[in-house]
Design an enzyme around this catalytic site. Sequence first.
Site, PDB file in Angstrom:
ATOM      1  N   GLN A   1      37.565  32.585  46.004  1.00 19.46           N
ATOM      2  CA  GLN A   1      38.349  31.968  47.067  1.00 19.46           C
ATOM      3  C   GLN A   1      37.654  31.987  48.424  1.00 19.46           C
ATOM      4  OE1 GLN A   1      42.026  34.227  45.527  1.00 19.46           O
ATOM      5  NE2 GLN A   1      42.920  32.462  46.515  1.00 19.46           N
TER       6      GLN A   1
ATOM      7  N   HIS B   1      39.124  38.332  38.978  1.00 23.96           N
ATOM      8  CA  HIS B   1      40.230  37.685  39.690  1.00 23.96           C
ATOM      9  C   HIS B   1      40.213  36.192  39.316  1.00 23.96           C
ATOM     10  CE1 HIS B   1      42.902  37.838  43.486  1.00 23.96           C
ATOM     11  NE2 HIS B   1      42.921  36.572  43.121  1.00 23.96           N
TER      12      HIS B   1
ATOM     13  N   ASN C   1      43.334  40.987  37.943  1.00 21.99           N
ATOM     14  CA  ASN C   1      44.345  40.553  38.893  1.00 21.99           C
ATOM     15  C   ASN C   1      45.361  39.625  38.219  1.00 21.99           C
ATOM     16  OD1 ASN C   1      45.119  40.065  41.888  1.00 21.99           O
ATOM     17  ND2 ASN C   1      44.984  38.005  41.027  1.00 21.99           N
ATOM     18  N   GLU C   2      46.627  39.958  38.333  1.00 23.63           N
ATOM     19  CA  GLU C   2      47.741  39.083  37.933  1.00 23.63           C
ATOM     20  C   GLU C   2      47.548  38.410  36.564  1.00 23.63           C
ATOM     21  OE1 GLU C   2      48.412  36.215  41.030  1.00 23.63           O
ATOM     22  OE2 GLU C   2      48.881  37.717  42.534  1.00 23.63           O
TER      23      GLU C   2
END
Length: 412
Positions: free
Chosen positions: A17, A108, A152-153
């Site tokens: 990101q 991620h 992550n998630e």
Amino acid sequence: MKFPKDFYWGAATASYQVEGGIENCDWAKAAREGRVPACGRACDHYHRYEADFDLAQQLGHNAHRFSIEWARIEPVEGQFDTAAIEHYRAVIRALKERGLTPFVTLWHFTLPQWFADKGGFESKQAPELFARYARYVVEQLGDELAGITTMNEPIVFAGLGWLKGNWPPFKMQKLADWQEYTNSGKRSQSRPQQSWWAYGTYRRVVRHLVMAHNQAYDAIKLVAPDLSVSIVKHVVAYDATSNPWQRCKAWFATNFQTHSFMRKVADRCDEIGLNFYHYVKFGDRGEHPKSDMGWEMIPGGIYRALHILHHYQKPIFVSECGVADDDDSHRAWYIEEQLTGMQQAMADGVDVRGHMYWSLMDNYEWALGFEKKFGLIEINYDTLERKIRPSAWRYKELIEQYSVADNGSAAS
Ligand code: IFM
């Protein structure tokens, strides 16, 4: 109420990101195919991390969460890039020199292209390949760290990739795709998947994610038994009015999205990271302000999310919590409300160790591109100039107000 003396205060980012220049992963391929926006140089954080950490330090942070890009470390299956490791070693050291404790996430969302080509987390081999990557990183960088997060998630990753189908690998195609496919005489793109079939695949992906975390945990402990290993879980805080039917819905939704996954990995978590963005109260018809994502901003929601994870009796750190707010009109009060919710949970005995705002800077918000602005720091994507938003200073004031000085007295 003050927060404990060694409480972690900071912000979070994720490699794809913010770093820029990552072309050998599934998201970059999807962008080349026009299925998601291009990420390009993003914030060029890969080259500007030192200046960015100067800003974090200036903003009073003492911790920072970031992720390592798997596609950089293992660009070809089984071949590890030592230059990439050295880059992340320099990142970790740059943080420490500025008094920021690094919170590192191994994965991620983005997958190295070779791994995606093998089927990614649909493949039976996935847990083993992920554990090998985790072990390698810890062998190389473990000495620099006190803790590490595997992933992550995971449920967001599986849900958007296999149930909603708007993230790679774009399974569970929408009705519109079926229409396009049929209208084109069944010649355009590939045949969209049947929904029931995609749901079965979703379940398999989730199973492999559980196994990947658990195998990575074991692999990490073999080389670094004292390193604290965590998972970062996105928790939608489902709640309900006193109506029994609404309570039943909240119980079911919490089980489906959080407990059904967490109970399979909790034994292999020394700590848990909470990513909090959503509070849903079944039966409540109240109106609440919305962020630029269209997500309701409800004071105190994090309190419920922390209690949901408290079930596992592990230390918790808030690994993400933030708001997309282009004109910066909501961010400051939203942060303040989160801290109050955290304090209330801590007063109930929930062991909360830190708070990482999402995000340190504006960045690539996945399928939505660069339009949504989560940053404490605004990015001008033409010039890459950084500008600290007023809410970031307010967060600094709150950190000072809530911290305890080294001698144990109130810092402010
Ligand atoms: O940008 C994402 C991040 O990658 C994962 N958690 C939620 C953020 C906001 O949507």
